[in-house]
Design an enzyme around this catalytic site. Structure first.
Site, short mmCIF file in Angstrom:
data_model
loop_
_atom_site.label_atom_id
_atom_site.label_comp_id
_atom_site.label_asym_id
_atom_site.label_seq_id
_atom_site.Cartn_x
_atom_site.Cartn_y
_atom_site.Cartn_z
N ARG A 47 68.28 -30.26 41.37
CA ARG A 47 68.32 -31.01 42.62
C ARG A 47 66.96 -31.64 42.95
O ARG A 47 66.88 -32.63 43.66
CB ARG A 47 68.78 -30.10 43.76
N ASP A 90 72.93 -33.22 41.93
CA ASP A 90 73.44 -32.12 42.76
C ASP A 90 74.95 -32.11 42.56
O ASP A 90 75.62 -33.13 42.78
CB ASP A 90 73.07 -32.37 44.22
N LYS A 146 74.64 -15.25 32.55
CA LYS A 146 75.20 -14.16 33.33
C LYS A 146 74.57 -14.17 34.72
O LYS A 146 73.49 -14.76 34.88
CB LYS A 146 74.97 -12.83 32.62
N HIS A 176 71.31 -12.14 27.10
CA HIS A 176 70.10 -12.33 26.30
C HIS A 176 69.75 -11.11 25.46
O HIS A 176 69.00 -11.22 24.49
CB HIS A 176 68.91 -12.76 27.18
N LYS A 180 68.03 -10.36 21.07
CA LYS A 180 66.85 -9.57 20.72
C LYS A 180 66.91 -9.12 19.26
O LYS A 180 67.97 -8.75 18.75
CB LYS A 180 66.74 -8.35 21.64
N GLU A 214 63.64 0.62 33.20
CA GLU A 214 62.62 -0.35 33.61
C GLU A 214 61.62 0.32 34.52
O GLU A 214 61.98 1.21 35.31
CB GLU A 214 63.27 -1.52 34.34
N ASP A 233 74.34 -5.52 37.64
CA ASP A 233 73.24 -6.26 37.01
C ASP A 233 73.01 -5.85 35.57
O ASP A 233 72.66 -6.68 34.74
CB ASP A 233 71.96 -6.04 37.82
N HIS A 238 74.65 -5.70 29.78
CA HIS A 238 73.74 -5.23 28.74
C HIS A 238 74.18 -3.89 28.13
O HIS A 238 74.29 -3.76 26.91
CB HIS A 238 72.33 -5.07 29.30
N LYS A 336 65.70 1.19 37.67
CA LYS A 336 64.40 0.58 37.95
C LYS A 336 63.42 1.65 38.42
O LYS A 336 63.81 2.71 38.89
CB LYS A 336 64.53 -0.51 39.02
#
EC number: 1.1.1.49
Length: 486
Positions: A47, A90, A146, A176, A180, A214, A233, A238, A336
């Site tokens: 945009r 847009d 995703k 992703h 790897k 993480e 998430d 994953h 996390k």
């Protein structure tokens, strides 16, 4: 029939955070390695209004910020910039989309790859606009980021919106992790070596653990993360993709349909964890203040600025009800602000059926650990004689056979995940991308867990930042005689 390499890459959301951190630097890496299709043009769109020169400056800055300085070659960067063009658009503005379509038509000289690096709610409208302009027919394909929705119903709605315009074999859904090196090496380890396959089953394996830990917090993504949580998430994509690659049957060939057919069989064999099972088989957690790497960090609620019941940690005990894995628990966890950053797959074999050694001799079960990040290595733990003389009988010690992939392939360049994914998508190879039925099967399984938590009013258990999660996650494994690998 093999696809023709794309002559035009159109990146929607080309000025966004993902593009600047990962996509544009990965395209530079492919340019530097001479791996982009000859004559490929790259059209950025978002945009934001940019002149082409200003967009090229943005790309150059993104490359310099996110690629190690020693790897930035001015000639390669200039060659990438020369491929670039820009057209603001847009998806809610028909006139701007029409101007984008005209630019695509002018630049197109063969196949086109559209990369939708936008919020998933825009996938349907963007695809509809491309279809209405006649720019989504044969010779085009679309790459999606995703998450595909936040539950099964929204995933179906998004997939339906894309499917109105693009056939499934022209849709490339990105996870992703599949790009790897370590994840691809799992495939090579399993199916390129005769020694592992005879042991890769319930007769010989006692338990499997898959961890994605993480040390970071929400890092400015609080608004998104609070509507998502660790389950949506990380677990839904994953962890379940790693589970599929670990547990799937050998595909007939390393090609898209064969690999994805075996992965969907795993997802459909996962035993449901619903309202009657969630309290015994799952644990949700949320980090509080603590210390990570000797640095004091705030708790999730402190970072967010308001109370929340969103989980930043999830652990569970899953079962795959098929012949290969019947009775083997798969422990999955992600979180996390944990003790250290780690992504690994750990397979513990069963103990020897009978020990010939002194009754006091300790014989630990053999174990294979495949570390994916931060360092890539393969560790095989075996029993060995302890050197020396001992009249009391042979003494045994557990030793590691350790393969450090960085050391072994020191002369080989380690490629970021998006370099692999971009190269494959540009060439039309969908092996490392996720098919629609995989996405929806994963959501169906995860939705049952989330529904069970709602029904039981499950609140995330607190755990201090810098630890391995709530104590109840440890208790979940110890009830079954197992222990998390830390």
């Amino acid at each position: 029939m093999p696809a023709t390499p794309a002559s035009l890459l159109v990146i929607f959301g080309a000025s966004g955070d993902l593009a600047q951190r990962m996509l544009l630097p990965s395209l530079y890496g492919l340019q530097h390695a001479a791996l982009l299709p000859a004559g490929l043009r790259i059209l950025g769109t978002a945009r934001s209004e940019y002149e082409v020169a200003a967009f090229r400056d943005l790309v150059a800055d993104a490359v310099r910020r996110n690629v190690p300085a020693a790897d930035v070659d001015p000639a390669s960067l200039d060659a990438l910039l020369a491929r670039l063009d820009y057209q603001a658009a847009d998806s809610s503005d028909a006139a701007s989309m029409q101007r984008l379509g005209e630019r695509v038509t002018a630049l197109r000289n063969g196949d086109v790859l559209y990369h939708l690096s936008t919020a998933p709610r825009f996938y349907g409208p963007i695809c509809d606009a491309l279809g209405a302009m006649g720019l989504a027919g044969p010779g085009t394909r679309v790459m999606l980021e995703k998450p595909i929705g936040h539950d099964l119903a929204s995933a179906i709605e998004i997939n339906d919106g894309v499917a109105r315009v693009f056939d499934e074999d022209r849709v490339f859904r990105t996870d992703h992790y599949l790009g790897k090196e370590g994840v691809q090496n799992l495939i090579a380890l399993r199916f390129g070596n005769a020694m592992f396959e005879p042991l890769w089953n319930a007769r010989h394996i006692q338990q499997v653990q898959i961890t994605v830990a993480e040390t970071v917090g929400v890092e400015g993504r609080g608004d998104y993360y609070d509507t998502s949580g660790a389950t949506r998430d990380m677990l839904q994509n994953h962890l379940l993709q790693l589970l599929c690659l670990t547990a799937m049957e050998p595909p007939a060939r390393f090609e898209p349909t064969a690999v994805r057919n075996e992965k969907i069989k795993v997802l459909r064999s996962l035993r449901r964890i619903g309202r009657n099972e969630v309290q015994a088989e799952t644990v949700a957690g949320q980090y509080t203040s603590g210390a990570v790497g000797a640095k004091v960090v705030p708790g999730y609620i402190d970072e967010l600025g308001h109370p929340s019941r969103t989980e930043t940690f999830v652990a569970l005990r899953a079962h795959i009800d098929n012949w290969r894995w019947s009775g083997v628990p798969f422990y999955l966890r992600t979180g996390k602000r944990m003790a250290r950053r780690s992504t690994e797959i750990h397979l513990q074999l069963k103990s020897v059926p009978h020990s010939i050694f002194d009754p006091g001799a300790h014989i630990a079960p053999n174990a294979l650990t495949i570390r994916l990040q931060p360092d890539e290595r393969i560790e095989l733990r075996v029993m060995s004689k302890t050197p020396g003389l001992d009249r009391a009988g042979m003494r045994l010690s557990e030793v590691e056979l350790d393969l450090d992939m960085h050391e072994e392939f020191a002369d080989s360049t380690r490629r970021p995940a998006y370099e692999r994914l971009y190269m494959d998508a540009l060439e039309g190879n969908g092996t490392l991308f996720v098919r629609r039925d995989e996405t929806e099967a994963a959501w169906e399984w995860v939705d049952a867990i989330l529904d069970g938590w709602r029904a039981a009013d499950v609140r995330p258990r607190p755990y201090p930042a810098g630890t391995w999660g709530p104590a109840s996650a440890i208790a979940m494994t110890e009830r079954h005689g197992h222990t998390w690998r830390e």
